[in-house]
Design a protein around this motif. Structure first.
Motif, PDB file in Angstrom:
ATOM      1  N   ILE A  57       5.004  10.124   0.673  1.00  0.00           N
ATOM      2  CA  ILE A  57       4.314   8.851   0.509  1.00  0.00           C
ATOM      3  C   ILE A  57       4.826   7.914   1.593  1.00  0.00           C
ATOM      4  O   ILE A  57       6.045   7.775   1.772  1.00  0.00           O
ATOM      5  N   ARG A  58       3.873   7.287   2.315  1.00  0.00           N
ATOM      6  CA  ARG A  58       4.238   6.266   3.303  1.00  0.00           C
ATOM      7  C   ARG A  58       4.039   4.909   2.635  1.00  0.00           C
ATOM      8  O   ARG A  58       2.964   4.620   2.121  1.00  0.00           O
ATOM      9  N   GLY A 117       3.364  12.433   8.640  1.00  0.00           N
ATOM     10  CA  GLY A 117       3.376  11.050   8.204  1.00  0.00           C
ATOM     11  C   GLY A 117       3.699  10.059   9.305  1.00  0.00           C
ATOM     12  O   GLY A 117       3.893   8.868   9.041  1.00  0.00           O
ATOM     13  N   GLY A 118       3.769  10.524  10.556  1.00  0.00           N
ATOM     14  CA  GLY A 118       4.049   9.637  11.675  1.00  0.00           C
ATOM     15  C   GLY A 118       5.526   9.364  11.894  1.00  0.00           C
ATOM     16  O   GLY A 118       5.895   8.427  12.597  1.00  0.00           O
ATOM     17  N   GLY A 119       6.391  10.203  11.315  1.00  0.00           N
ATOM     18  CA  GLY A 119       7.832  10.023  11.453  1.00  0.00           C
ATOM     19  C   GLY A 119       8.495  11.204  12.116  1.00  0.00           C
ATOM     20  O   GLY A 119       7.843  12.123  12.610  1.00  0.00           O
ATOM     21  N   ALA A 137       9.105  14.393  -0.304  1.00  0.00           N
ATOM     22  CA  ALA A 137       9.442  15.170  -1.495  1.00  0.00           C
ATOM     23  C   ALA A 137      10.392  16.296  -1.124  1.00  0.00           C
ATOM     24  O   ALA A 137      10.444  16.738   0.028  1.00  0.00           O
ATOM     25  N   GLY A 138      11.126  16.774  -2.105  1.00  0.00           N
ATOM     26  CA  GLY A 138      12.036  17.893  -1.868  1.00  0.00           C
ATOM     27  C   GLY A 138      11.296  19.110  -1.353  1.00  0.00           C
ATOM     28  O   GLY A 138      10.222  19.451  -1.842  1.00  0.00           O
ATOM     29  N   GLU A 191       0.828  -1.195   0.000  1.00  0.00           N
ATOM     30  CA  GLU A 191       0.000   0.000   0.000  1.00  0.00           C
ATOM     31  C   GLU A 191       0.862   1.245   0.000  1.00  0.00           C
ATOM     32  O   GLU A 191       1.932   1.270   0.595  1.00  0.00           O
ATOM     33  N   ARG A 192       0.365   2.277  -0.677  1.00  0.00           N
ATOM     34  CA  ARG A 192       1.004   3.588  -0.655  1.00  0.00           C
ATOM     35  C   ARG A 192      -0.022   4.582  -0.133  1.00  0.00           C
ATOM     36  O   ARG A 192      -1.155   4.589  -0.586  1.00  0.00           O
ATOM     37  N   GLU A 193       0.412   5.406   0.816  1.00  0.00           N
ATOM     38  CA  GLU A 193      -0.486   6.399   1.391  1.00  0.00           C
ATOM     39  C   GLU A 193       0.105   7.787   1.215  1.00  0.00           C
ATOM     40  O   GLU A 193       1.249   8.042   1.606  1.00  0.00           O
ATOM     41  N   ARG A 194      -0.677   8.684   0.629  1.00  0.00           N
ATOM     42  CA  ARG A 194      -0.240  10.068   0.444  1.00  0.00           C
ATOM     43  C   ARG A 194      -0.324  10.801   1.779  1.00  0.00           C
ATOM     44  O   ARG A 194      -1.282  10.645   2.536  1.00  0.00           O
ATOM     45  N   ILE A 195       0.663  11.633   2.052  1.00  0.00           N
ATOM     46  CA  ILE A 195       0.717  12.443   3.269  1.00  0.00           C
ATOM     47  C   ILE A 195       0.630  13.907   2.860  1.00  0.00           C
ATOM     48  O   ILE A 195       1.346  14.357   1.965  1.00  0.00           O
TER      49      ILE A 195
END
Length: 125
Positions: A22-23, A64-66, A31-32, A2-6
């Protein structure tokens, strides 16, 4: 996989057809980010521009949870390599040993002096 947009309002909105992050697969691909604030303002100094890039990256990472401190790879694009030493000084304020893998490339950036992207390893919940 799965890919999730943030998305976050804590960093400038994308200026084209891409996501802020993207997670996927236990990683967060950022992204830059350039030196503008979410309101479109830009610091006057190169050092301030690098700091703003990192503030933008941190906002996206958190959305994104990071956390930027969990970066495993960083990409830096510089308009002028004479700014490399200042970049390194600011970089060391945001990362510690073991430093993320990094690539620094001279680039004809459109109207700004630096852009930085990153890959974050997400911690398991």
């Amino acid at each position: 996989m799965e890919r999730e947009r943030i998305d976050t309002d804590g960093a400038p909105r994308p200026a084209g057809p891409y996501s802020q992050a993207i997670r996927a697969g236990g990683f967060l691909f950022l992204a830059g980010q350039g030196p503008n604030t979410p309101q479109g303002e830009r610091p006057d100094t190169f050092e301030g521009c690098v700091e703003q890039c990192f503030r933008n990256l941190e906002a996206v990472a958190k959305a994104g949870g990071g956390d930027l401190s969990d970066a495993v790879r960083v990409g830096v694009f510089l308009r002028d390599m004479k700014d490399f030493a200042v970049l390194n000084e600011v970089y060391k304020r945001h990362f510690s040993e073991p430093f993320p893998a990094r690539t620094t490339i001279q680039s004809e950036l459109p109207g700004f002096p630096v852009e930085i992207d990153a890959v974050i390893a997400l911690r398991e919940a």
